[in-house]
Structures are given as C-alpha cells and as structure tokens.
Write an enzyme that holds these catalytic residues in place. Structure first.
Site, mmCIF file in Angstrom:
data_model
loop_
_atom_site.group_PDB
_atom_site.id
_atom_site.type_symbol
_atom_site.label_atom_id
_atom_site.label_comp_id
_atom_site.label_asym_id
_atom_site.label_seq_id
_atom_site.Cartn_x
_atom_site.Cartn_y
_atom_site.Cartn_z
ATOM 1 N N ARG A 183 14.713 67.848 28.228
ATOM 2 C CA ARG A 183 13.810 67.036 29.048
ATOM 3 C C ARG A 183 13.760 65.601 28.528
ATOM 4 O O ARG A 183 13.698 64.654 29.329
ATOM 5 C CB ARG A 183 12.404 67.648 29.063
ATOM 6 C CG ARG A 183 12.306 68.961 29.824
ATOM 7 C CD ARG A 183 10.873 69.442 29.918
ATOM 8 N NE ARG A 183 10.035 68.533 30.671
ATOM 9 C CZ ARG A 183 8.721 68.398 30.506
ATOM 10 N NH1 ARG A 183 8.099 69.121 29.585
ATOM 11 N NH2 ARG A 183 8.039 67.555 31.236
ATOM 12 N N CYS A 240 4.175 63.279 24.841
ATOM 13 C CA CYS A 240 4.929 64.447 25.317
ATOM 14 C C CYS A 240 5.004 64.335 26.824
ATOM 15 O O CYS A 240 5.202 63.248 27.355
ATOM 16 C CB CYS A 240 4.253 65.734 24.854
ATOM 17 S SG CYS A 240 2.506 65.861 25.328
#
Length: 284
Positions: A183, A240
């Site tokens: 990701r 994040c």
C-alpha cells in the site's frame, strides 16, 4: 502503574479489581460489526467494548467542512465523557486489547495519553496470549459505576495536514508510514481512493514491531530497528492510513525508549483526499 504493555499473567490478577478497566478494541476495517459481534461471543471478564468508529474516532468532516480522514480524533470533551461512561477515574489502570497484534488497542492507548492519562497499557499478544495462558472468555457484561476522569496536560504530540505539507519543503521531520509495503508503494489499495504515499515518507509496517508469537519485540530489538529511521524521535511524524496503526508504531517507540514522535491523525486518507497534495509511488 502499567504504561506501555502488560502480560496476560499480570492482567489475570486484576480482572476483578474495581480500580482497573479493561476495554476490548476488536475491529475489522471491512466489517464494522465484526468487533462487537466478537465481543458478544466472548471477552475477557469485566471487559467493555470500545468501538473504533464511534468511541475512538470523531466526525469525518469538521465544522469547517474539511475532510479529517477516515478515523479522525474524537473531540476531547466527547472522549472524556466516553471514558467516564466506562468507569474510568484519574487513578484507574486501563488495559486495552484486541485480536490483531495491538492494531486497534494501540489507538486507545494513545488516546488516553492524549488526554493526559498515563496509566494505560496494551495486552501484549492480545486475546491470543490470554487464551494461550488458559484464561477464559465470558459473555456477561458487568455494569460499572460512572467514572470522573478529568483532562490533564497531554502526553502526546500531533501535527496537522498543513504541518506535513510545510515539511515537504523543509524536511525538518521524518515522516514514517505504518501501512504494509504494497500500500505504501501504491499497489493493492483497497481502502482509500488513491494509492501511494506522502513524498519523502519512509515505511515501517506496524506488524514489524511484533515477534513471531504476536507479542512486541523487546526494547533493545525495537530500538535497534527504529533508530536508523530518524535522527531523533521528536523529529519524526507517524502516519498510516487513518491514524490508527500509526499509534502502534508510537507504542513501539515508547517501548523502545524512543519517545516524542508526533501523530498525524488524518494520515493518508486525509492527505490523498485533496488532489493538490503530491503523491509518491514505488519504493522511496
């Protein structure tokens, strides 16, 4: 006082202690009902359920109409009321757990520190460690008297999106992204509408803080792994996808004796919502 991690053996000695509050933070990003369903099926004795989406997060859009991310911080006054409803006082030892290596429990750990409450710890190894120790799960939820916790000076640091934008030019602080490497590179993005990462950010997947048994690595190993990422923790920003697993990295830093890094609560979900903000892909 436990301020970072607690073992299953230590927690087992205090589940009946009225001065302790245990909170179940189980969650599934793809199934919002999974955590509450799992709690209803069985939980640690005297535990209460803490919902990531409603109890540990606030409104996604602020009063100014600006998108704040998928899991923005709750309003401090609202969080205080939630903590009081769980029976938390100024001298309460709080223990958070989940079944995901501390992925969600670390968020509650950070929020308690955010409002100045140091006596909060994450169950090391989570529910798996509890059951491996032969400890039972129960279904009844014990009622608790309302608490009276008050807000005190924060034990944490945060930065806003504008601070992170400004840091692109100065590079005064190292941004560390807690998402999985794919990701981070912009591959296999299934949660946010844009793949990639904040330019200049470094990648430290939160699960790398854990040993093969699901417990946190020891302080020396964590320090050795984290120290090369930045000159000093106070010069680092943790982010994040939505400000949740970044708290896991902040907990690992605290265990490692490297405190002082800041949280960017909006994280990638807020960052990528504005096409004017630059996006990097690949391995930085």
């Amino acid at each position: 006082m436990h301020t970072t991690l607690i073992s299953a053996a230590d927690l087992a000695q205090h589940v009946l202690d009225s001065r302790w509050v245990v909170l179940d933070c189980r969650h599934d990003l793809m199934n919002p009902d999974a955590g509450r369903d799992a709690f209803a099926a069985g939980h640690i004795q005297n535990a209460q359920f803490a919902n990531i989406d409603t109890d540990l997060s606030g409104a996604k859009t602020g009063l100014d109409g600006v998108f704040r991310g998928r899991h923005p911080l709750p309003e401090r006054t609202v969080l205080i009321e939630t903590l009081r409803a769980w029976g938390i006082d100024d001298d309460t030892q709080v223990v958070a757990y989940d079944a995901h290596g501390g992925m969600f429990a670390a968020r509650l750990w950070w929020l308690l520190r955010w409002i100045g409450h140091p006596a909060v710890a994450v169950l090391d190894g989570g529910l798996a460690a509890w059951q491996a120790a032969g400890e039972p799960l129960v279904t009844p939820v014990a009622p608790r008297a309302r608490g009276a916790i008050a807000e005190r000076p924060s034990l944490t640091q945060t930065v806003a999106v504008d601070d992170v934008v400004a840091n692109l030019a100065t590079q005064n602080k190292t941004v560390v992204d807690a998402r999985a490497a794919d990701r981070y590179r912009g591959e296999n993005e299934t949660i946010d509408p844009v793949g990639g990462h904040i330019p200049g950010a470094r990648n430290r997947f939160f699960k790398d803080n854990l040993a093969p048994d699901g417990r946190f690595k020891d302080a020396a190993q964590l320090k050795a792994e984290w120290a090369p990422l930045f000159a000093s923790a106070p010069q680092a920003i943790m982010q994040c996808g939505s400000g949740v697993t970044a708290c896991h990295n902040l907990l690992a830093l605290e265990v490692a004796g490297l405190p002082g890094a800041a949280l960017y609560p909006g994280s990638w979900s807020q960052w990528c919502a504005d096409p004017a903000r630059p996006v990097a892909t690949g391995q930085d």
